[in-house]
Write a protein that holds these residues in place. Structure first.
Motif, PDB file in Angstrom:
ATOM      1  N   VAL A 125       0.918  -1.222   0.121  1.00 33.69           N
ATOM      2  CA  VAL A 125       0.100   0.049   0.010  1.00 33.69           C
ATOM      3  C   VAL A 125       0.885   1.188  -0.198  1.00 33.69           C
ATOM      4  CG1 VAL A 125      -0.305   0.309   2.529  1.00 33.69           C
ATOM      5  CG2 VAL A 125      -2.036   1.123   0.979  1.00 33.69           C
ATOM      6  N   GLU A 126       1.972   1.353   0.520  1.00 33.45           N
ATOM      7  CA  GLU A 126       3.056   2.389   0.784  1.00 33.45           C
ATOM      8  C   GLU A 126       3.426   2.668  -0.825  1.00 33.45           C
ATOM      9  OE1 GLU A 126       3.132   4.806   2.903  1.00 33.45           O
ATOM     10  OE2 GLU A 126       1.782   3.540   3.965  1.00 33.45           O
ATOM     11  N   ASN A 127       3.789   1.580  -1.555  1.00 30.56           N
ATOM     12  CA  ASN A 127       4.262   1.737  -2.912  1.00 30.56           C
ATOM     13  C   ASN A 127       3.125   2.334  -3.750  1.00 30.56           C
ATOM     14  OD1 ASN A 127       7.090   0.791  -2.394  1.00 30.56           O
ATOM     15  ND2 ASN A 127       6.228  -1.191  -2.577  1.00 30.56           N
ATOM     16  N   ALA A 128       1.950   1.837  -3.413  1.00 28.92           N
ATOM     17  CA  ALA A 128       0.722   2.489  -4.080  1.00 28.92           C
ATOM     18  C   ALA A 128       0.565   3.866  -3.958  1.00 28.92           C
ATOM     19  CB  ALA A 128      -0.723   1.534  -3.924  1.00 28.92           C
ATOM     20  N   ARG A 129       0.726   4.351  -2.514  1.00 27.46           N
ATOM     21  CA  ARG A 129       0.641   5.624  -2.445  1.00 27.46           C
ATOM     22  C   ARG A 129       1.615   6.420  -3.194  1.00 27.46           C
ATOM     23  NH1 ARG A 129      -0.481   4.044   3.390  1.00 27.46           N
ATOM     24  NH2 ARG A 129      -2.758   4.148   3.787  1.00 27.46           N
ATOM     25  N   ALA A 130       2.863   5.897  -3.121  1.00 26.36           N
ATOM     26  CA  ALA A 130       3.935   6.632  -3.588  1.00 26.36           C
ATOM     27  C   ALA A 130       3.614   6.890  -4.998  1.00 26.36           C
ATOM     28  CB  ALA A 130       5.130   5.900  -3.462  1.00 26.36           C
ATOM     29  N   ALA A 131       2.945   5.876  -5.765  1.00 22.77           N
ATOM     30  CA  ALA A 131       2.646   6.222  -7.248  1.00 22.77           C
ATOM     31  C   ALA A 131       1.549   7.038  -7.452  1.00 22.77           C
ATOM     32  CB  ALA A 131       2.174   4.853  -7.842  1.00 22.77           C
ATOM     33  N   ILE A 132       0.724   7.179  -6.485  1.00 24.47           N
ATOM     34  CA  ILE A 132      -0.212   8.106  -6.661  1.00 24.47           C
ATOM     35  C   ILE A 132       0.145   9.470  -6.622  1.00 24.47           C
ATOM     36  CG2 ILE A 132      -2.432   9.077  -5.370  1.00 24.47           C
ATOM     37  CD1 ILE A 132      -2.905   6.079  -4.783  1.00 24.47           C
ATOM     38  N   ARG A 133       1.010   9.799  -5.303  1.00 17.74           N
ATOM     39  CA  ARG A 133       1.471  11.090  -4.980  1.00 17.74           C
ATOM     40  C   ARG A 133       2.563  11.270  -6.116  1.00 17.74           C
ATOM     41  NH1 ARG A 133       2.971  13.980  -0.103  1.00 17.74           N
ATOM     42  NH2 ARG A 133       2.162  12.364   1.207  1.00 17.74           N
ATOM     43  N   TRP A 134       3.174  10.447  -6.945  1.00 20.05           N
ATOM     44  CA  TRP A 134       3.840  11.098  -8.035  1.00 20.05           C
ATOM     45  C   TRP A 134       3.235  11.518  -9.042  1.00 20.05           C
ATOM     46  CZ3 TRP A 134       9.325  10.865  -7.924  1.00 20.05           C
ATOM     47  CH2 TRP A 134       9.924  11.388  -9.023  1.00 20.05           C
ATOM     48  N   GLY A 135       2.130  11.313  -9.285  1.00 22.76           N
ATOM     49  CA  GLY A 135       1.024  11.771 -10.287  1.00 22.76           C
ATOM     50  C   GLY A 135       0.316  12.946  -9.694  1.00 22.76           C
ATOM     51  N   SER A 136      -0.246  12.969  -8.543  1.00 27.41           N
ATOM     52  CA  SER A 136      -0.863  14.008  -7.614  1.00 27.41           C
ATOM     53  C   SER A 136      -0.083  15.279  -7.324  1.00 27.41           C
ATOM     54  CB  SER A 136      -1.618  13.555  -6.583  1.00 27.41           C
ATOM     55  OG  SER A 136      -0.626  13.045  -5.387  1.00 27.41           O
ATOM     56  N   ASP A 137       1.154  15.139  -7.245  1.00 22.74           N
ATOM     57  CA  ASP A 137       2.007  16.232  -6.966  1.00 22.74           C
ATOM     58  C   ASP A 137       1.993  16.977  -8.416  1.00 22.74           C
ATOM     59  OD1 ASP A 137       2.844  15.788  -4.288  1.00 22.74           O
ATOM     60  OD2 ASP A 137       4.701  14.810  -4.669  1.00 22.74           O
ATOM     61  N   TYR A 138       2.148  16.460  -9.589  1.00 20.96           N
ATOM     62  CA  TYR A 138       2.374  17.121 -10.825  1.00 20.96           C
ATOM     63  C   TYR A 138       0.825  17.701 -11.151  1.00 20.96           C
ATOM     64  CZ  TYR A 138       2.569  17.705 -15.847  1.00 20.96           C
ATOM     65  OH  TYR A 138       2.610  18.202 -17.197  1.00 20.96           O
ATOM     66  N   LEU A 139      -0.062  16.994 -10.979  1.00 22.23           N
ATOM     67  CA  LEU A 139      -1.421  17.511 -11.119  1.00 22.23           C
ATOM     68  C   LEU A 139      -1.688  18.805 -10.267  1.00 22.23           C
ATOM     69  CD1 LEU A 139      -3.577  14.378 -11.495  1.00 22.23           C
ATOM     70  CD2 LEU A 139      -2.495  15.905 -13.513  1.00 22.23           C
ATOM     71  N   LEU A 140      -1.186  18.730  -9.115  1.00 19.94           N
ATOM     72  CA  LEU A 140      -1.345  20.007  -8.033  1.00 19.94           C
ATOM     73  C   LEU A 140      -0.522  21.207  -8.841  1.00 19.94           C
ATOM     74  CD1 LEU A 140      -0.679  19.040  -4.511  1.00 19.94           C
ATOM     75  CD2 LEU A 140      -2.661  20.334  -5.447  1.00 19.94           C
ATOM     76  N   LYS A 141       0.718  20.929  -9.293  1.00 19.94           N
ATOM     77  CA  LYS A 141       1.364  22.036 -10.100  1.00 19.94           C
ATOM     78  C   LYS A 141       0.911  22.517 -11.339  1.00 19.94           C
ATOM     79  CE  LYS A 141       5.457  19.890 -10.069  1.00 19.94           C
ATOM     80  NZ  LYS A 141       7.049  19.695 -10.107  1.00 19.94           N
ATOM     81  N   ALA A 142       0.015  21.531 -12.150  1.00 23.85           N
ATOM     82  CA  ALA A 142      -0.269  21.898 -13.387  1.00 23.85           C
ATOM     83  C   ALA A 142      -1.581  22.752 -13.214  1.00 23.85           C
ATOM     84  CB  ALA A 142      -0.686  20.838 -14.092  1.00 23.85           C
ATOM     85  N   SER A 143      -2.251  22.590 -12.062  1.00 22.22           N
ATOM     86  CA  SER A 143      -3.481  23.342 -11.729  1.00 22.22           C
ATOM     87  C   SER A 143      -3.551  24.338 -10.783  1.00 22.22           C
ATOM     88  CB  SER A 143      -4.534  21.866 -10.943  1.00 22.22           C
ATOM     89  OG  SER A 143      -4.119  21.653  -9.720  1.00 22.22           O
ATOM     90  N   THR A 144      -2.278  24.695 -10.348  1.00 21.83           N
ATOM     91  CA  THR A 144      -2.300  25.715  -9.299  1.00 21.83           C
ATOM     92  C   THR A 144      -1.327  26.859  -9.652  1.00 21.83           C
ATOM     93  OG1 THR A 144      -0.861  24.894  -7.705  1.00 21.83           O
ATOM     94  CG2 THR A 144      -3.233  24.386  -7.266  1.00 21.83           C
ATOM     95  N   SER A 145      -0.704  26.706 -10.718  1.00 25.01           N
ATOM     96  CA  SER A 145       0.499  27.654 -11.155  1.00 25.01           C
ATOM     97  C   SER A 145      -0.209  28.712 -11.784  1.00 25.01           C
ATOM     98  CB  SER A 145       1.268  26.943 -12.327  1.00 25.01           C
ATOM     99  OG  SER A 145       2.058  25.745 -11.690  1.00 25.01           O
ATOM    100  N   THR A 146      -1.269  28.844 -12.515  1.00 19.04           N
ATOM    101  CA  THR A 146      -1.858  30.028 -12.891  1.00 19.04           C
ATOM    102  C   THR A 146      -3.404  29.901 -12.692  1.00 19.04           C
ATOM    103  OG1 THR A 146      -0.243  30.000 -14.846  1.00 19.04           O
ATOM    104  CG2 THR A 146      -1.905  31.279 -15.120  1.00 19.04           C
ATOM    105  N   PRO A 147      -3.904  30.984 -12.197  1.00 20.40           N
ATOM    106  CA  PRO A 147      -5.356  31.031 -12.015  1.00 20.40           C
ATOM    107  C   PRO A 147      -6.017  31.002 -13.377  1.00 20.40           C
ATOM    108  CG  PRO A 147      -4.436  32.971 -11.005  1.00 20.40           C
ATOM    109  CD  PRO A 147      -3.297  32.422 -11.783  1.00 20.40           C
ATOM    110  N   ASP A 148      -7.299  30.276 -13.270  1.00 18.54           N
ATOM    111  CA  ASP A 148      -8.208  29.949 -14.360  1.00 18.54           C
ATOM    112  C   ASP A 148      -7.684  29.459 -15.537  1.00 18.54           C
ATOM    113  OD1 ASP A 148     -10.825  30.798 -13.232  1.00 18.54           O
ATOM    114  OD2 ASP A 148     -10.455  32.816 -13.482  1.00 18.54           O
ATOM    115  N   SER A 149      -6.772  28.502 -15.227  1.00 19.44           N
ATOM    116  CA  SER A 149      -5.952  27.791 -16.311  1.00 19.44           C
ATOM    117  C   SER A 149      -5.541  26.357 -15.782  1.00 19.44           C
ATOM    118  CB  SER A 149      -4.753  28.492 -16.791  1.00 19.44           C
ATOM    119  OG  SER A 149      -3.741  28.480 -16.199  1.00 19.44           O
TER     120      SER A 149
END
Length: 510
Positions: A125-149
């Protein structure tokens, strides 16, 4: 890049729970440990490998605990020329582009796998969480870097597909694409909201601060997707089409995204949104194909959880259609809709067919879990959870090697598996064994080589056999030999289910 196509545990009132558990345990023993099937240990081994695969798809700076050591750092400047940090995330399949729609879907399904079956994963389960975090970290950056985009892609696929080079050597343009208020993309934005919301549930107890950040971002991204409606295929054109065109439109993602934000936030406004908009977004559609593109059957299964586990009448319509979806897989029932190969594999498409098998199998098992000791009616037939589980297991065992080719379609599992993956990083010598750059055109010698891939992409599930159960282990045949993150992601939950020794615990009998 695969193209999508349009694609009983009956308890009487007088029975005791102990009696039910005995019955379930017997069934589980027959289903899993009988001479015809794999053991729980086999499924645990496949589970570990299915998660390990994601390390081979990582983009960015690799961590010290990287286990697939033949990979190296890559794409460390992504987004820099646009003054935004877009380093990280996943390459979707056998190329080096970061496509936002399949990546977000991958994260959603990894998260759903942990949400439903994490307790069955044991040490994985920890390896699965790590796989999720690798993707969710990126999606956080992609969604919060610029307003309304929302940044939805890095890399020009048309240029990148002209080369065959490992990600560590990439010299093709790392063009950045985004959606905005002027150029909307409700499909990719709503899927991103779903991924962030589902991930927030995964980390709710283990990392509450991170979970809160994910949930806040998911709400903001969903609001953006809903306020500025449109398909990203229309906004971005040839950058995403024909690679990951939104063939099903964006309405299914809006409903799917709302369902996940509702589940993560427990905010009734999203329940009301689903009630008000469902009829316009596919609530009445009987759709039988679940993929990175089409979320309609999955939304119905997800919303059925409330109906089945809390007796909520609010989403009864979705439960009725979820029943129809499940019935479509049961041969012999009057509601049977699907096609199977002579060897028994669900068959939906000529390209990357196993993506439909793994995603459909996940829905079968999630629904069996929600059903518990209930049954559903398929025309004139009554179908129980055990029958659904048995149908799912046939698909799992086929993928793992019980098929006419006697081949495992998961790399590294079993004695015989694909050796010639359509995958740049796996097929080109590792940067550690060949430190000098291998340029765009020089890499094609490895694409057309008859030699096995030098780097073992452990856990990768390829596109799979054709409708006659035939498989051509040929690197040039991407339709059959290319792996993808969205093939593996739902299979993580599936393997966790079957790796568990006590089926009564997994299905949560009352």
């Amino acid at each position: 890049m695969p193209f999508p196509t349009l694609v009983h545990f009956k308890e009487t009132k007088t029975m005791k729970r102990g009696a039910v558990i005995v019955v379930v345990t017997i069934i589980w023993s027959l289903v899993i440990k009988g001479g015809r099937g794999f053991t729980s240990q086999d499924y645990r081994d496949a589970l570990e490998k299915s998660i390990l695969f994601f390390e081979g798809q990582r983009s960015g700076r690799l961590p010290p605990d990287q286990r697939l050591s033949w990979r190296g750092h890559s794409a460390l400047s992504d987004g820099s020329s646009y003054h935004v940090d877009l380093v990280g995330g996943y390459y979707d399949a056998g190329d080096n582009v970061k496509f936002g729609l399949p990546m977000a879907f991958t994260v959603t399904m990894l998260a759903w796998s942990v949400i439903e079956f994490g307790e069955s994963m044991g040490g994985q389960v920890e390896n699965a969480r790590a796989a999720i975090r690798w993707g969710s970290d990126y999606l956080l950056k992609a969604s919060t870097s610029t307003p309304d985009s929302l940044y939805v892609q890095v890399g020009d696929p048309n240029m990148e597909h002209r080369c065959w080079e490992r990600p560590e050597d990439m010299d093709t343009p790392r063009t950045v694409f985004k959606i905005s208020t002027q150029n909307p993309g409700s499909d990719v934005a709503a899927e991103t909201a779903a991924a962030l919301a589902a991930s927030s549930i995964v980390f709710k107890h283990s990392d509450p601060s991170y979970s809160s950040k994910l949930l806040t971002a998911s709400i903001q991204v969903f609001d953006f997707a809903d306020r500025h409606r449109g398909s990203y295929s229309s906004s971005l054109g040839s950058a995403v089409c024909p690679f990951y065109c939104s063939y099903s439109g964006y309405q299914d993602e809006l409903l799917w995204g709302a369902a996940w934000v509702y589940r993560a936030s427990n905010n009734n406004s999203y329940s009301k949104y689903i009630g008000s908009n469902g009829q316009l977004m596919g609530a009445n559609d009987d759709d039988y194909s679940f993929s990175w593109d089409d979320k309609r059957p999955a939304t119905k299964v997800l919303l059925s959880k409330d109906v089945l586990e809390t007796n909520t009448a609010e989403f009864q319509l979705y439960k009725a259609h979820a029943d129809n979806y499940i019935c479509s897989f049961i041969p012999g029932s009057s509601s049977f809709q699907n096609q199977y190969t002579p060897g028994g594999l669900l068959y939906k498409a000529g390209e990357s067919n196993l993506q439909y098998v793994t995603s459909s199998t996940f829905l079968l098992l999630a629904y069996a879990k929600y059903l518990g000791d209930r049954s559903i009616t398929c025309g004139t037939s009554t179908v129980t959870a055990s029958q659904i589980v048995a149908q799912a297991r046939k698909q799992v065992d086929y993928i793992l090697g019980r098929n006419p080719m006697k081949m495992s379609y998961m790399v590294g599992f079993g004695d015989r598996y694909p050796q010639h993956l359509h995958h740049r990083a796996s097929s080109v010598p590792s940067i550690h064994s060949h430190p000098l750059p291998i340029d765009c055109n020089s890499g094609f010698q490895y694409l057309y080589s008859n030699s096995p891939n030098p780097n073992l992409l452990v856990g990768a599930i390829v596109g799979g056999p054709d409708n006659s159960d035939r498989f051509n282990d040929d690197r040039s045949n991407y339709q059959q030999s290319e792996p993808a993150t969205y093939i593996n992601a739902p299979f993580v939950g599936v393997l966790a289910f079957f790796s568990h020794n006590n089926l009564s615990d997994v299905i949560n009998l009352p």
